[in-house]
Design an enzyme around this catalytic site. Structure first.
Site, PDB file in Angstrom:
ATOM      1  CG  HIS A  10      -1.772  -1.062   1.500  1.00 27.98           C
ATOM      2  ND1 HIS A  10      -3.094  -1.017   1.143  1.00 27.98           N
ATOM      3  CD2 HIS A  10      -1.568  -2.281   2.062  1.00 27.98           C
ATOM      4  CE1 HIS A  10      -3.671  -2.166   1.478  1.00 27.98           C
ATOM      5  NE2 HIS A  10      -2.771  -2.947   2.036  1.00 27.98           N
ATOM      6  CE1 TYR A  37      -2.086   0.635   4.672  1.00 31.22           C
ATOM      7  CE2 TYR A  37      -1.251   2.305   6.193  1.00 31.22           C
ATOM      8  CZ  TYR A  37      -1.989   1.969   5.079  1.00 31.22           C
ATOM      9  OH  TYR A  37      -2.637   2.945   4.382  1.00 31.22           O
ATOM     10  CG  HIS A 113      -5.422  -1.612  -1.683  1.00 31.68           C
ATOM     11  ND1 HIS A 113      -5.668  -0.637  -0.750  1.00 31.68           N
ATOM     12  CD2 HIS A 113      -6.596  -2.258  -1.863  1.00 31.68           C
ATOM     13  CE1 HIS A 113      -6.941  -0.709  -0.389  1.00 31.68           C
ATOM     14  NE2 HIS A 113      -7.519  -1.677  -1.057  1.00 31.68           N
ATOM     15  CE  LYS A 127      -9.766   2.586  -0.661  1.00 35.05           C
ATOM     16  NZ  LYS A 127      -9.349   2.319   0.710  1.00 35.05           N
ATOM     17  CB  CYS A 129      -3.793   2.143  -2.682  1.00 34.79           C
ATOM     18  SG  CYS A 129      -2.773   1.396  -1.433  1.00 34.79           S
TER      19      CYS A 129
HETATM   20 ZN   LIG Z   1      -4.153   0.470   0.121  1.00 36.34          ZN
END
Ligand SMILES: [Zn+2]
Length: 141
Positions: A10, A37, A113, A127, A129
């Site tokens: 991420h 995380y 991600h 997203k 990410c």
């Molecule tokens: Zn993420």
């Protein structure tokens, strides 16, 4: 012991000046019992463990119970637009951390991600990410 199927990479989608303390505060404000995380990597390459790997972090909804989540601090520009702004120190620390995790979880997939939606088709991403193609970049780890 948890069965780890995926190691997710991420970005924090924050300023590169975000601190570990600030991140932990954000998770608390979200009402999360555990951080997002397991590990976070600062721009100077410092790796901080936020949570023991035995516990479930809040990285990717629906996949957390079988995942390890690692993040680099950054991932957006000054206007908040997604950007791969990993420093050299973060790139080096990420590879080192992922190699360590790879030894511990030899069968886990290392992926970004966004790769949960698609590795290459950006129209499927909900997203950005972590703002780079982690599946490709780490396929030989
Ligand atoms: Zn993420």
């Amino acid at each position: 012991m948890r069965k780890i199927k995926r190691i997710f990479v991420h970005c924090t989608a924050s300023s590169q000046k975000m601190t570990v303390k600030g991140l932990l505060q954000e998770f608390k404000l979200k009402g999360w019992q555990h951080p997002g995380y397991h590990y976070v990597i600062a721009p100077d390459g410092t790796v901080t463990q936020l949570l023991s790997e035995e516990y479930v972090s809040n990285g990717v909804q629906g996949y957390n119970s079988t995942s390890i989540n690692v993040a680099y601090i950054g991932g957006i520009d000054a206007r908040g637009i997604p950007l791969d702004n990993r420093t050299d120190a973060q790139r080096i620390a990420l590879v080192k951390l992922l190699r360590t995790l790879r030894r511990r979880y030899p069968h886990a997939h290392i992926m970004g991600h966004r790769d949960i939606w698609s590795v290459d088709d950006c129209t499927k991403w909900r997203k950005s990410c972590p703002c780079f193609n982690a599946t490709r970049e780490y396929e030989n780890i």
